[in-house]
Design a protein around this motif. Structure first.
Motif, PDB file in Angstrom:
ATOM      1  N   SER A 125       0.854  -1.190   0.000  1.00  0.00           N
ATOM      2  CA  SER A 125       0.000   0.000   0.000  1.00  0.00           C
ATOM      3  C   SER A 125       0.887   1.236   0.000  1.00  0.00           C
ATOM      4  O   SER A 125       1.812   1.333   0.803  1.00  0.00           O
ATOM      5  N   ARG A 159      -0.202   4.024   1.052  1.00  0.00           N
ATOM      6  CA  ARG A 159      -0.935   4.985   1.880  1.00  0.00           C
ATOM      7  C   ARG A 159      -0.345   5.216   3.255  1.00  0.00           C
ATOM      8  O   ARG A 159      -0.970   5.881   4.111  1.00  0.00           O
ATOM      9  N   SER A 181      -2.973   3.348   5.856  1.00  0.00           N
ATOM     10  CA  SER A 181      -3.199   2.028   5.256  1.00  0.00           C
ATOM     11  C   SER A 181      -3.651   0.971   6.256  1.00  0.00           C
ATOM     12  O   SER A 181      -2.999   0.718   7.269  1.00  0.00           O
ATOM     13  N   ALA A 182      -4.754   0.315   5.923  1.00  0.00           N
ATOM     14  CA  ALA A 182      -5.266  -0.770   6.768  1.00  0.00           C
ATOM     15  C   ALA A 182      -4.385  -2.013   6.638  1.00  0.00           C
ATOM     16  O   ALA A 182      -4.159  -2.723   7.626  1.00  0.00           O
ATOM     17  N   SER A 183      -3.886  -2.292   5.436  1.00  0.00           N
ATOM     18  CA  SER A 183      -3.057  -3.514   5.281  1.00  0.00           C
ATOM     19  C   SER A 183      -1.725  -3.361   6.019  1.00  0.00           C
ATOM     20  O   SER A 183      -1.185  -4.342   6.544  1.00  0.00           O
ATOM     21  N   PRO A 217      -3.393  -4.185  -0.489  1.00  0.00           N
ATOM     22  CA  PRO A 217      -4.721  -3.632  -0.703  1.00  0.00           C
ATOM     23  C   PRO A 217      -5.355  -4.389  -1.869  1.00  0.00           C
ATOM     24  O   PRO A 217      -4.638  -4.968  -2.691  1.00  0.00           O
ATOM     25  N   LEU A 218      -6.658  -4.368  -1.945  1.00  0.00           N
ATOM     26  CA  LEU A 218      -7.311  -4.887  -3.145  1.00  0.00           C
ATOM     27  C   LEU A 218      -7.466  -3.725  -4.114  1.00  0.00           C
ATOM     28  O   LEU A 218      -8.065  -2.696  -3.773  1.00  0.00           O
ATOM     29  N   ASN A 225      -8.866  -2.986  -7.884  1.00  0.00           N
ATOM     30  CA  ASN A 225      -9.550  -3.500  -9.071  1.00  0.00           C
ATOM     31  C   ASN A 225      -9.622  -5.022  -9.055  1.00  0.00           C
ATOM     32  O   ASN A 225      -9.244  -5.692 -10.011  1.00  0.00           O
ATOM     33  N   PHE A 226     -10.040  -5.516  -7.908  1.00  0.00           N
ATOM     34  CA  PHE A 226     -10.268  -6.949  -7.656  1.00  0.00           C
ATOM     35  C   PHE A 226      -8.981  -7.771  -7.661  1.00  0.00           C
ATOM     36  O   PHE A 226      -9.036  -9.000  -7.771  1.00  0.00           O
ATOM     37  N   ALA A 241      -6.478  -5.854   2.695  1.00  0.00           N
ATOM     38  CA  ALA A 241      -7.452  -4.802   3.002  1.00  0.00           C
ATOM     39  C   ALA A 241      -8.302  -4.526   1.770  1.00  0.00           C
ATOM     40  O   ALA A 241      -7.790  -4.477   0.646  1.00  0.00           O
ATOM     41  N   ASN A 253     -12.330  -2.560   0.449  1.00  0.00           N
ATOM     42  CA  ASN A 253     -13.561  -1.828   0.786  1.00  0.00           C
ATOM     43  C   ASN A 253     -14.760  -2.761   0.828  1.00  0.00           C
ATOM     44  O   ASN A 253     -15.722  -2.507   1.531  1.00  0.00           O
ATOM     45  N   GLY A 254     -14.697  -3.820   0.007  1.00  0.00           N
ATOM     46  CA  GLY A 254     -15.777  -4.801   0.013  1.00  0.00           C
ATOM     47  C   GLY A 254     -15.453  -5.958   0.939  1.00  0.00           C
ATOM     48  O   GLY A 254     -14.360  -6.025   1.517  1.00  0.00           O
ATOM     49  N   TYR A 287     -14.975  -9.930   0.912  1.00  0.00           N
ATOM     50  CA  TYR A 287     -14.713 -10.995  -0.068  1.00  0.00           C
ATOM     51  C   TYR A 287     -14.514 -12.365   0.563  1.00  0.00           C
ATOM     52  O   TYR A 287     -14.480 -13.369  -0.136  1.00  0.00           O
TER      53      TYR A 287
HETATM   54  C1  LIG Z   1      -7.160   2.118  -7.268  1.00  0.00           C
HETATM   55  C2  LIG Z   1      -8.002   1.445  -6.229  1.00  0.00           C
HETATM   56  C3  LIG Z   1      -8.746   0.342  -6.575  1.00  0.00           C
HETATM   57  C4  LIG Z   1      -9.536  -0.298  -5.618  1.00  0.00           C
HETATM   58  N1  LIG Z   1     -10.239  -1.414  -5.966  1.00  0.00           N
HETATM   59  C5  LIG Z   1     -10.987  -2.045  -5.024  1.00  0.00           C
HETATM   60  C6  LIG Z   1     -11.715  -3.227  -5.353  1.00  0.00           C
HETATM   61  O1  LIG Z   1     -11.693  -3.720  -6.473  1.00  0.00           O
HETATM   62  N2  LIG Z   1     -12.456  -3.807  -4.383  1.00  0.00           N
HETATM   63  C7  LIG Z   1     -12.503  -3.313  -3.108  1.00  0.00           C
HETATM   64  O2  LIG Z   1     -13.171  -3.904  -2.257  1.00  0.00           O
HETATM   65  N3  LIG Z   1     -11.787  -2.210  -2.756  1.00  0.00           N
HETATM   66  C8  LIG Z   1     -11.052  -1.576  -3.696  1.00  0.00           C
HETATM   67  N4  LIG Z   1     -10.331  -0.461  -3.353  1.00  0.00           N
HETATM   68  C9  LIG Z   1     -10.338  -0.019  -1.954  1.00  0.00           C
HETATM   69  C10 LIG Z   1      -9.096  -0.514  -1.221  1.00  0.00           C
HETATM   70  O3  LIG Z   1      -8.923  -1.918  -1.345  1.00  0.00           O
HETATM   71  C11 LIG Z   1      -9.194  -0.146   0.262  1.00  0.00           C
HETATM   72  O4  LIG Z   1      -9.183   1.266   0.379  1.00  0.00           O
HETATM   73  C12 LIG Z   1      -8.067  -0.730   1.092  1.00  0.00           C
HETATM   74  O5  LIG Z   1      -8.237  -0.350   2.435  1.00  0.00           O
HETATM   75  C13 LIG Z   1      -6.724  -0.254   0.572  1.00  0.00           C
HETATM   76  O6  LIG Z   1      -5.681  -0.836   1.339  1.00  0.00           O
HETATM   77  P1  LIG Z   1      -4.769   0.067   2.295  1.00  0.00           P
HETATM   78  O7  LIG Z   1      -5.718   0.653   3.324  1.00  0.00           O
HETATM   79  O8  LIG Z   1      -3.804  -0.882   2.889  1.00  0.00           O
HETATM   80  O9  LIG Z   1      -4.144   1.117   1.442  1.00  0.00           O
HETATM   81  C14 LIG Z   1      -9.571   0.191  -4.296  1.00  0.00           C
HETATM   82  C15 LIG Z   1      -8.816   1.323  -3.961  1.00  0.00           C
HETATM   83  C16 LIG Z   1      -8.049   1.959  -4.915  1.00  0.00           C
HETATM   84  C17 LIG Z   1      -7.227   3.157  -4.525  1.00  0.00           C
END
Ligand SMILES: Cc1cc2nc3c(=O)[nH]c(=O)nc-3n(C[C@H](O)[C@H](O)[C@H](O)COP(=O)(O)O)c2cc1C
Length: 199
Positions: free
Chosen positions: A10, A12, A16-18, A95-96, A98-99, A140, A142-143, A145
């Motif tokens: 990540s 971030r 960052s959550a991860s 992080p996830l 785009n899946f 980590a 947003n959805g 899975y």
């Molecule tokens: C470019 C981008 C694409 C993402 N695609 C997805 C996704 O496909 N599915 C999802 O659940 N979250 C998606 N997210 C949300 C991230 O997975 C989420 O914010 C996660 O906490 C990021 O990890 P981090 O907190 O360690 O940075 C996306 C975020 C970004 C910036």
């Protein structure tokens, strides 16, 4: 005392959550194995190269027959494999996006999956060469899975398990902070993810 490797992907930093999840795994590991060494590699800052013609060509050339150009091209991959080989335990944070996993983490994986170094084919079967390590995935999204309607779209975790298993790393435990974008789940997603960590 263990050698612990933390792969961060990540960009971030504090948000960052991860990374928070990975750090939580490391805190617990340090309680279990006091005095352990932790090495962190942030692939989001590494600018690892995409595989090119020289590197792919050099992968198959025995070390003694490599040209200076091929040796040079392989150095970054050799180093990445050695860093992982040195670790007793690796935490791989993702992080996830785009899946799937971030392209920076894929670039690292492309460097460590090396014929002859981290896997080989014998009698028509592939054999991983980096066995005997514990791997923790810190994911980590947003959805959600891990279960429910989005589970069929969980491409990242099964892929990581498969590619790591291909190089001999089969002892894998996954922790997740998920649902970070879903009202009603997001409020406690981090807390729940951190609380799930057991090493
Ligand atoms: C470019 C981008 C694409 C993402 N695609 C997805 C996704 O496909 N599915 C999802 O659940 N979250 C998606 N997210 C949300 C991230 O997975 C989420 O914010 C996660 O906490 C990021 O990890 P981090 O907190 O360690 O940075 C996306 C975020 C970004 C910036």
């Amino acid at each position: 005392m263990k050698n612990i490797l933390h792969i961060i992907s990540s960009p971030r930093q504090e948000a960052s959550a991860s990374i928070k999840l990975g750090n939580n795994i490391i805190e617990k590991l340090l309680e279990k194995y006091p005095g352990s060494r932790v090495k962190t590699i942030n692939v989001s800052e590494k600018n690892y190269p995409a595989l090119d013609q020289t590197m792919i060509g050099a992968f198959k050339v025995p070390v003694t027959e490599q040209s200076p150009e091929q040796r040079n091209a392989l150095r970054i991959s050799n180093d990445a494999v050695a860093e992982l080989a040195d670790a007793d335990i690796a935490i791989i944070g993702s992080p996830l996006y785009n899946f799937h996993i971030p392209s920076t983490l894929k670039a690292w994986l492309d460097l460590i999956v090396r014929p002859g170094l981290s896997f080989r084919y014998a009698n028509g079967k592939s054999e991983g060469l980096l066995g005997d390590k514990k791997i923790y995935l810190a994911l980590a999204s947003n959805g959600v899975y891990s279960d429910g309607p989005m589970k069929p779209m969980d491409f990242a975790e099964p892929y990581l398990r498969h590619i790591l298993g291909f190089i001999g790393l089969n002892d894998i435990t996954t922790f997740r902070v998920e649902g970070g974008g879903i009202s009603g789940i997001m409020e406690t997603a981090l807390e729940k993810g951190l609380a799930s960590v057991a090493v």
